[in-house]
Scaffold this active site. Structure first.
Site, PDB file in Angstrom:
ATOM      1  N   GLU A 157       0.843  -1.193   0.000  1.00  0.00           N
ATOM      2  CA  GLU A 157       0.000   0.000   0.000  1.00  0.00           C
ATOM      3  C   GLU A 157       0.880   1.246   0.000  1.00  0.00           C
ATOM      4  OE1 GLU A 157      -0.080   2.047   2.781  1.00  0.00           O
ATOM      5  OE2 GLU A 157       1.071   0.786   4.145  1.00  0.00           O
ATOM      6  N   LYS A 212       8.386  -0.488  -1.773  1.00  0.00           N
ATOM      7  CA  LYS A 212       7.612   0.135  -0.700  1.00  0.00           C
ATOM      8  C   LYS A 212       8.542   0.704   0.364  1.00  0.00           C
ATOM      9  CE  LYS A 212       4.445   1.061   2.391  1.00  0.00           C
ATOM     10  NZ  LYS A 212       3.624   2.264   2.301  1.00  0.00           N
ATOM     11  N   CYS A 268       5.074   3.878   9.616  1.00  0.00           N
ATOM     12  CA  CYS A 268       5.991   3.320   8.623  1.00  0.00           C
ATOM     13  C   CYS A 268       7.368   3.972   8.530  1.00  0.00           C
ATOM     14  CB  CYS A 268       5.332   3.366   7.235  1.00  0.00           C
ATOM     15  SG  CYS A 268       3.988   2.194   7.037  1.00  0.00           S
TER      16      CYS A 268
END
Length: 460
Positions: A157, A212, A268
């Site tokens: 994502e 990512k 993150c």
């Protein structure tokens, strides 16, 4: 059923009414909140999410704690669990803790029937798919496999909290990594219901996983870069907002993630950079590891620097001084407090003996309590005074500012841009200070009122 799984599956259900989607979680309280008739009680706040839930919940989107049942009927399983940084053992403080990914893989291996496409959705370190493959392969080869088979895909994502729904509905790109072209096409066809095929990028598994990680590292690096320049602006008389506007106008650089502030937070950035540092050291690249580690160092330094400025301006002493903290989430338009700069700055101020009154439009008192009292750092509440400061939570701004010595803006909520400082200043103890770490108040307005203003990246 967290920040990734809930919103992502809600949008998938909204865009693909022909799919039945089941979001499962072992956390009964969280599932209860997702199923609440009062959609204002959803466990996650994202603009636009509540409206989507009202449209699709109970039609083709369902929330349940019956994990095994829905794995067994699934054609495709998305793994969207937390992957925090390890706190002990090999790689402690840098490597990702994959215990929940492993547990999910084992549960899928146990409960799946027929052929199942397993999709990594969590932010995970490169080569995690190898672990999942080994676990699932062992099930395929067992005597009681009942002809089970699996394909593993990576579909990371790229969501920014606060704009997650728009990011899902209008993505810059969709990344699908895998070794099985047929399975990759199945997932691609789902996204093609609303995403242009030209935006769907297909890679091998390892490139997808690493992309990512590196995307987050590059974004975090920009935040630390502009924050380092904010300190230079304060010393030289430059204005960091004017500097960021000037360099952001350069098409080679762009304006995104150039807003100076108290430091980056969220689930993150720090975790992924630490994992990148660990990977670089593991593969014998200490110079690369040290480069990325400095991004974290600048972030930590910015938070400590701002705390020291507050102490300095309040005559070097915060004991029993009342400070209003405006904003506890790591940024506006989310109730997520993970790695929020507000936590660390609040802790610094509490260590100096301050009494904090904390306000946030979406974060509740329970979450603040959890963040300020953990295994690493205990902060007493009003009922347990000692050498540390104390804190309380308040939804009433006028009451919070009564006899306050200072206010610190740490989250750029729109509500704080509408504050009538003239009214609140009258309630504060003089000399009163306002520390604006988000550059959301007008300097002239504040000075006309008489509040002492310190603004990040400016010499005022």
């Amino acid at each position: 059923a967290g920040y990734v799984g809930g919103p992502t599956m809600a949008v998938l259900a909204d865009k693909c009414p022909f799919l039945n989607i089941y979001v499962v979680d072992l956390n009964q309280e969280k599932i209860k909140q997702w199923n609440s008739k009062d959609t204002s009680e959803l466990p996650i706040f994202e603009p636009g999410l509540e409206q989507i839930i009202k449209r699709v919940r109970g039609k083709n989107l369902f929330f349940s704690i019956n994990v095994d049942k829905y794995i067994s009927i699934a054609d495709m399983v998305f793994l969207s669990v937390n992957t925090p940084t390890k706190t002990k053992g090999v790689g402690s403080g840098q490597a990702s803790d994959l215990r929940w990914i492993e547990a999910c893989a084992r549960q899928v291996a146990k409960s799946a029937k027929g052929h199942t496409i397993v999709v990594e959705k969590s932010t995970i370190p490169v080569k995690t798919a190898e672990t999942i493959k080994i676990i699932l392969k062992s099930t395929e080869d067992s005597d009681d496999s009942n002809l089970k088979s699996f394909s593993i895909l990576s579909n990371p994502e790229f969501l920014a909290e606060g704009t997650a729904i728009n990011d899902l509905e209008n993505p810059d790109r969709i990344l699908i990594g895998g070794e099985d072209e047929e399975s990759m096409n199945h997932l691609s066809k789902i996204y093609e219901q609303w995403v242009a095929p030209t935006k769907i990028i297909k890679t091998n598994l390892w490139s997808s996983e690493l992309s990512k990680l590196i995307a987050n590292a590059f974004l975090a690096q920009r935040v630390s870069s502009i924050n380092s320049i904010s300190a230079l602006c304060e010393k030289t008389g430059a204005d960091v907002n004017q500097v960021s506007s000037a360099i952001g106008a350069d098409s080679r650089i762009g304006s995104k993630f150039l807003m100076a502030g108290p430091g980056f937070g969220g689930s993150c950035f720090k975790k992924d950079i630490l994992n990148l540092v660990y990977l670089c050291n593991y593969f014998g690249l200490p110079e690369v590891a040290n480069y990325w580690k400095n991004v974290i160092t600048i972030n930590d330094w910015q938070q400590k620097r701002l705390s020291e400025i507050i102490v300095e301006k309040l005559f070097g002493n915060l004991t029993d001084k009342k400070i209003v903290i405006l904003g506890f989430s790591f940024k506006a338009k989310t109730n997520d407090t993970r790695e929020s700069p507000s936590i660390y700055i609040s802790r610094y101020l509490l260590e100096e003996g301050a009494h904090l009154i904390i306000n946030d439009p979406k974060v509740n008192q329970k979450q603040v309590d959890n963040d300020l009292k953990d295994d690493q750092f205990f902060v007493p509440t009003l009922n347990n005074k000692n050498s540390f400061g104390t804190w309380e939570f308040s939804n009433n701004l006028e009451a919070a500012f009564e006899k306050a010595d200072a206010a610190v803006i740490l989250t750029d909520w729109p509500e704080y841009k509408k504050i009538n400082w003239k009214i609140l200043f009258k309630k504060m103890r003089k000399p009163a200070w306002l520390f604006d770490t988000r550059s959301i108040v007008e300097e002239k307005v504040i000075k006309d009122i008489g509040i002492n203003l310190w603004k990040l990246g400016s010499n005022c």
